[in-house]
Design a protein around this motif. Structure first.
Motif, short mmCIF file in Angstrom:
data_model
loop_
_atom_site.label_atom_id
_atom_site.label_comp_id
_atom_site.label_asym_id
_atom_site.label_seq_id
_atom_site.Cartn_x
_atom_site.Cartn_y
_atom_site.Cartn_z
N VAL A 442 66.54 -64.05 9.13
CA VAL A 442 66.02 -62.71 9.31
C VAL A 442 67.24 -61.75 9.51
CG1 VAL A 442 64.02 -63.55 11.03
CG2 VAL A 442 66.18 -62.72 11.87
N THR A 443 66.73 -60.59 9.13
CA THR A 443 67.78 -59.39 9.20
C THR A 443 67.18 -58.22 9.92
OG1 THR A 443 69.49 -58.10 8.02
CG2 THR A 443 67.44 -58.42 6.93
N PRO A 444 68.04 -57.45 10.73
CA PRO A 444 67.46 -56.56 11.66
C PRO A 444 66.69 -55.40 10.70
CG PRO A 444 69.53 -56.75 12.29
CD PRO A 444 69.26 -57.84 11.27
N LEU A 445 65.74 -54.60 11.36
CA LEU A 445 65.47 -53.61 10.54
C LEU A 445 66.21 -52.23 11.17
CD1 LEU A 445 61.48 -53.97 11.05
CD2 LEU A 445 62.75 -54.35 9.05
N THR A 451 65.67 -51.53 -0.88
CA THR A 451 64.78 -52.66 -0.47
C THR A 451 63.19 -52.26 -0.55
OG1 THR A 451 65.05 -52.07 1.67
CG2 THR A 451 66.54 -53.77 0.75
N LEU A 452 62.33 -53.18 -0.69
CA LEU A 452 60.97 -52.85 -0.48
C LEU A 452 60.36 -51.88 0.34
CD1 LEU A 452 58.50 -55.79 0.49
CD2 LEU A 452 60.73 -55.28 1.36
N GLN A 453 59.64 -50.93 0.08
CA GLN A 453 59.21 -49.84 0.90
C GLN A 453 57.91 -50.62 1.56
OE1 GLN A 453 59.88 -45.72 -0.24
NE2 GLN A 453 57.91 -45.08 0.45
N THR A 454 57.23 -51.10 0.81
CA THR A 454 55.68 -51.58 1.20
C THR A 454 55.34 -52.30 -0.03
OG1 THR A 454 53.41 -50.99 1.98
CG2 THR A 454 54.28 -49.85 0.32
N LEU A 455 54.11 -52.96 0.29
CA LEU A 455 53.47 -53.64 -0.79
C LEU A 455 52.19 -52.86 -1.46
CD1 LEU A 455 53.13 -57.32 0.66
CD2 LEU A 455 54.87 -56.49 -0.93
N TRP A 456 52.12 -52.79 -2.73
CA TRP A 456 51.11 -51.80 -3.46
C TRP A 456 49.86 -52.33 -2.87
CZ3 TRP A 456 51.71 -47.31 -5.78
CH2 TRP A 456 50.72 -46.96 -6.57
N ASN A 457 49.08 -51.20 -2.28
CA ASN A 457 47.79 -51.42 -1.89
C ASN A 457 47.32 -52.40 -0.81
OD1 ASN A 457 46.38 -49.84 -3.82
ND2 ASN A 457 46.14 -51.23 -5.40
N ALA A 458 48.58 -52.72 0.06
CA ALA A 458 48.49 -53.84 0.75
C ALA A 458 49.44 -53.70 1.84
CB ALA A 458 48.71 -55.24 0.16
N GLU A 459 49.52 -52.46 2.80
CA GLU A 459 50.57 -52.21 3.78
C GLU A 459 50.34 -53.45 4.85
OE1 GLU A 459 51.03 -48.17 4.98
OE2 GLU A 459 51.36 -48.93 6.95
N ASP A 460 48.84 -53.66 5.20
CA ASP A 460 48.81 -54.54 6.09
C ASP A 460 49.44 -56.10 5.89
OD1 ASP A 460 47.21 -53.07 7.96
OD2 ASP A 460 45.65 -54.01 7.69
N ARG A 461 49.36 -56.24 4.85
CA ARG A 461 49.91 -57.59 3.97
C ARG A 461 51.41 -57.54 4.20
NH1 ARG A 461 49.22 -60.74 -1.68
NH2 ARG A 461 50.17 -62.64 -0.95
N PHE A 462 52.09 -56.24 4.03
CA PHE A 462 53.58 -56.03 3.99
C PHE A 462 54.02 -56.51 5.77
CE2 PHE A 462 56.52 -52.88 5.19
CZ PHE A 462 57.74 -53.29 4.55
N ARG A 463 53.25 -55.75 6.48
CA ARG A 463 53.30 -55.80 7.91
C ARG A 463 53.46 -57.48 8.41
NH1 ARG A 463 53.13 -50.92 10.91
NH2 ARG A 463 52.46 -49.30 9.84
N LYS A 464 52.25 -57.93 7.94
CA LYS A 464 51.98 -59.13 8.18
C LYS A 464 53.00 -60.50 7.78
CE LYS A 464 47.05 -59.81 9.36
NZ LYS A 464 46.39 -58.91 8.49
N SER A 465 53.30 -60.09 6.45
CA SER A 465 54.37 -61.04 5.72
C SER A 465 55.73 -61.01 6.51
CB SER A 465 54.18 -60.88 4.34
OG SER A 465 52.90 -60.95 3.71
N TYR A 466 56.32 -59.80 6.59
CA TYR A 466 57.71 -59.68 6.80
C TYR A 466 58.15 -59.07 8.02
CZ TYR A 466 57.01 -59.71 1.60
OH TYR A 466 56.94 -60.11 0.21
N LEU A 467 56.98 -58.41 8.80
CA LEU A 467 57.57 -57.56 10.11
C LEU A 467 56.86 -58.29 11.52
CD1 LEU A 467 57.18 -53.80 8.80
CD2 LEU A 467 59.04 -55.40 8.48
N GLU A 468 55.86 -58.72 11.50
CA GLU A 468 55.06 -59.05 12.55
C GLU A 468 55.64 -60.38 13.23
OE1 GLU A 468 50.95 -58.84 11.84
OE2 GLU A 468 51.09 -56.40 11.96
N HIS A 469 55.99 -61.47 12.52
CA HIS A 469 56.48 -62.77 13.18
C HIS A 469 57.48 -62.44 14.10
CE1 HIS A 469 56.97 -67.08 12.65
NE2 HIS A 469 56.99 -66.81 13.70
N GLU A 475 61.69 -60.60 8.10
CA GLU A 475 61.61 -62.21 8.01
C GLU A 475 61.75 -62.58 6.56
OE1 GLU A 475 57.89 -63.82 9.21
OE2 GLU A 475 58.73 -65.85 8.96
N THR A 476 62.66 -63.13 6.01
CA THR A 476 62.86 -63.49 4.62
C THR A 476 62.10 -64.39 3.81
OG1 THR A 476 64.71 -65.12 5.11
CG2 THR A 476 65.42 -63.07 4.86
#
Ligand code: COA
Ligand code: AMP
Length: 631
Positions: A442-445, A451-469, A475-476
């Motif tokens: 991982v690397t700190p925010l 780098t990616l700003q979000t996922l197109w049409n899928a901000e929730d997936r962006f948060r779940k995939s990379y930020l929430e765990h 999370e790489t």
């Protein structure tokens, strides 16, 4: 300054560091600050600046009096063509194409899908979109109609720009029927398509929808560059995730330009005017960052190579291109070197060429095995630099920063974090692990600009995939460890993504295709080790009770379905039929254990396994496929 000083300068004051880097970019309105953290953890960079990516990649070099410098060298051994495009000509071509797109209604923010092989017109299409502030989404030519359709439905393009065909050694890839099939399958329909007709195949154009690339531009008013906000999306690039629905990585304009410009000098060590070559494809992130935008924004000459490392015509092609075009810095995937090494292990072809302009070679996209690095170093006599990054990040994150200082090379490690990153290794509960222990990388925010700003049409997936765990971190999706000197070692993925010949693929997507076969009740796809491609997908199929079809026929049909639905790039050719799949008591398929068995590695029987006897059945099935499966 050495690496430590540069890295510390970033650590001490990231804001000043990135504002300083931003000075290399021409802004229509300079940003008042670098980081915009009002919506943390959704960070943005340079949001209130106004900028145009095409201006920075093309026009400004012409304005600065360098219009006659070659911008793009097209070298295509598969069509026996070579062509050089100077910056002024590139500017004119791109302005005309942008003018024609605008005349048909393409405006800032509209999406444009680009489905083209490695021809300069693919870069021109990307830059024409950037000129108008339209958001391009390039789809790799090795993907089939269904994958293109999925991207059409997600990105909802106003226009699709495609070529009539691509050329793979020994066969023509008919893009137009794939495009027509994709538009038919998709619910969203583009307003119009622009087809670049190649002499190898002239495609049929649909009246009223399809325009010929050349005729379409006739008599139009060239378009000027449209300034966009720093956080305006430059492009969407779809990449494989865990499911069949790809992730649309959104790259915003300002950060992307700043970061790529910084990287060309500090990582790749080229000066404006020098030749940089990334032997990849515009359909991948390497193509976006280091065939198109990075070298051009920095005023380098970029090479568009339409060929393969071997067979076009031989394993000396790379060296021929490096000699002929005086390449200073070269980037490819380890798998390409493995292919060359297999055909020319003693480097006899290397010695036929003058590689004196070459100063370094960079490898990424998959783990660079020490054998391959050592072979390349011995043959080429220049530093061979493994570096680590991802589609999401857009440019190197962990690297030996040759342009700043060549640090000691440690085989098997892509070296150290660049400014913007501070890799840590965490256990599943988010605790930091000591040096040498394997865990999630991982690397700190906030992530740095570009780098990616979000996922197109899928901000929730962006948060779940990379930020929430791991809150506070990105999370790489990779597992690895750090050594005492802070060098990172990447060992595996933590998800169901595999890496085949440097191409990132989703086993989940392949499973979705296999599960649709009428005789398949259940299935699993894993990535097994392969000496050439790094990994290959392998499918296990459980057939429906009462299925009357011969197993060999089901396998053949399944292989054809993956090729037809995902595309030849999936390289799905291995499958076997088994009675049952090994699972935990809660029903999770034990894919990681199956990988270990296939790769002949020692493994522990998971404590949660439902029925250990199934592992023997898996090992038997693997042996029939020729694997020396572990017991
Ligand atoms: N359009 C259509 N089909 C394509 C394609 C494209 N752009 N790119 C690849 N394919 C097809 C190939 O023709 C092949 O089809 P086949 O099954 O009919 O043979 C299939 O997809 C698999 O291609 P690939 O994985 O490239 O394997 P290969 O056997 O043709 O070549 C290598 C092997 C190692 C030479 C090749 O994979 C290579 O050059 N890899 C480097 C990858 C790279 O640069 N990755 C970018 C990340 S940095
Ligand atoms: P992609 O998004 O296609 O660039 O793939 C990114 C993934 O490829 C990473 O998450 C890693 O799993 C793998 N990868 C890329 N570069 C390296 C490298 N230098 N060493 C090991 N793995 C790598």
């Amino acid at each position: 300054m050495g690496y430590t000083e540069v890295y510390e300068a970033w650590q001490k004051d990231p804001e000043a560091f990135w504002m300083d880097a931003a000075q290399a970019i021409d802004w229509d309105r300079p940003p008042s600050k670098a980081l915009f953290d009002e919506n943390a953890p959704m960070y943005e960079w340079f949001s209130d600046g106004m900028v145009n990516a095409c201006w920075n990649a093309v026009d400004r070099h012409v304005e600065a009096g360098r219009g006659h410098q070659t911008a793009v060298i097209y070298d295509s051994p598969v069509t026996h063509t070579k062509r050089e495009i100077p910056y002024f000509e590139l500017r004119n071509r791109v302005a005309n194409l942008a003018g024609a797109l605008r005349a048909k209604g393409v405006e800032k923010g509209d999406r444009v899908i680009i489905y083209m092989p490695m021809v300069p017109e693919a870069l021109e299409a990307m830059l024409a979109c950037a000129r108008l502030g339209a958001v391009h989404s390039v789809v790799f030519g090795g993907f089939a109609a269904h994958e293109l359709a999925v991207r059409i439905d997600d990105a909802k393009p106003k226009c699709i720009i495609a070529a009539s065909c691509g050329i793979e050694p020994g066969r023509i890839v008919h893009y137009k029927p794939l495009l027509d099939g994709a538009i038919e399958q998709a619910s969203h329909k583009p307003d119009f398509c622009v087809i670049f007709q190649r002499e190898q195949e002239v495609a049929h154009l649909e009246e009223g929808r399809d325009y010929n690339w050349h005729g379409f531009q006739y008599g139009v008013q060239p378009a000027d560059c449209v300034p966009v906000e720093g956080n305006h999306p430059a492009y969407i690039l779809y990449t494989s995730g865990t499911t069949g629905q790809p992730k649309g990585v959104v790259r915003s304009t300002g950060g992307h330009l700043v970061a790529l410009h910084w990287t060309m000098k500090n990582v790749y060590n080229v000066k404006p005017g020098e030749v940089f070559w990334a032997a990849s494809d515009v359909g991948w992130v390497v193509g976006h960052s280091f065939i198109c935008y990075g070298p051009l924004v920095h005023g380098n000459t970029t090479v568009v190579f339409e060929g393969k490392p071997v067979g076009t015509p031989d394993a000396g092609t790379f060296w021929r291109v490096i000699e002929e075009h005086k390449v200073k810095s070269f980037f490819t995937a380890p798998t390409a070197f493995r292919a060359v090494k297999r055909e020319d292990p003693k480097g006899e072809l290397v010695r036929e060429y003058d590689l004196s302009n070459l100063s370094a070679v960079f490898l990424a996209g998959e783990r660079a095995d020490p054998d391959t690095i050592t072979w390349a170093q011995d043959q080429l006599g220049v530093p061979v630099i493994d570096h680590w990054w991802q589609t999401e990040l857009g440019y190197p994150a962990v690297c030996n920063p040759v342009g700043i200082e060549l640090l000691p090379v440690k085989l098997g490690s892509p070296s150290v974090p660049l400014p913007g990153y501070a890799m840590k290794i965490l256990d599943d509960d988010g605790n930091e692990l000591p040096k040498g222990e394997l865990g999630a990388v991982v690397t700190p925010l906030p992530l740095p600009p570009g780098t990616l700003q979000t996922l197109w049409n899928a901000e929730d997936r962006f948060r779940k995939s990379y930020l929430e765990h791991f809150p506070g971190y990105y999370e790489t999706g990779d597992a690895g460890y750090l050594d005492d000197d802070g060098y990172l070692y990447i060992m595996a993925r933590t998800d169901d993504v595999i890496n085949v010949a440097g191409h990132r693929l989703s086993t989940g997507a392949m499973e979705e295709v296999l599960a649709a076969h009428p005789d398949v009740a259940e299935c699993a796809v894993i990535g097994v080790a392969d000496a050439l491609k790094g990994q290959l997908p392998l499918g296990f199929l459980c057939l429906n009770a009462g299925s009357e079809k011969a197993e060999a026929d089901v396998i053949r049909e399944c292989v054809a379905m993956v090729r037809d639905q995902i595309g030849p790039v999936a390289a799905f050719k291995l499958a076997c039929v088994v009675d049952r799949l090994p699972k935990t008591r809660s029903g999770k398929i034990l894919r990681a254990t199956m990988v270990k068995i296939a790769d002949g590695e020692p493994f522990k029987i998971p404590a949660t396994i439902d029925d250990p006897a199934i592992l023997d059945e898996i090992a038997d099935a693997l042996r029939t496929l020729g694997f020396a499966a572990a017991d």
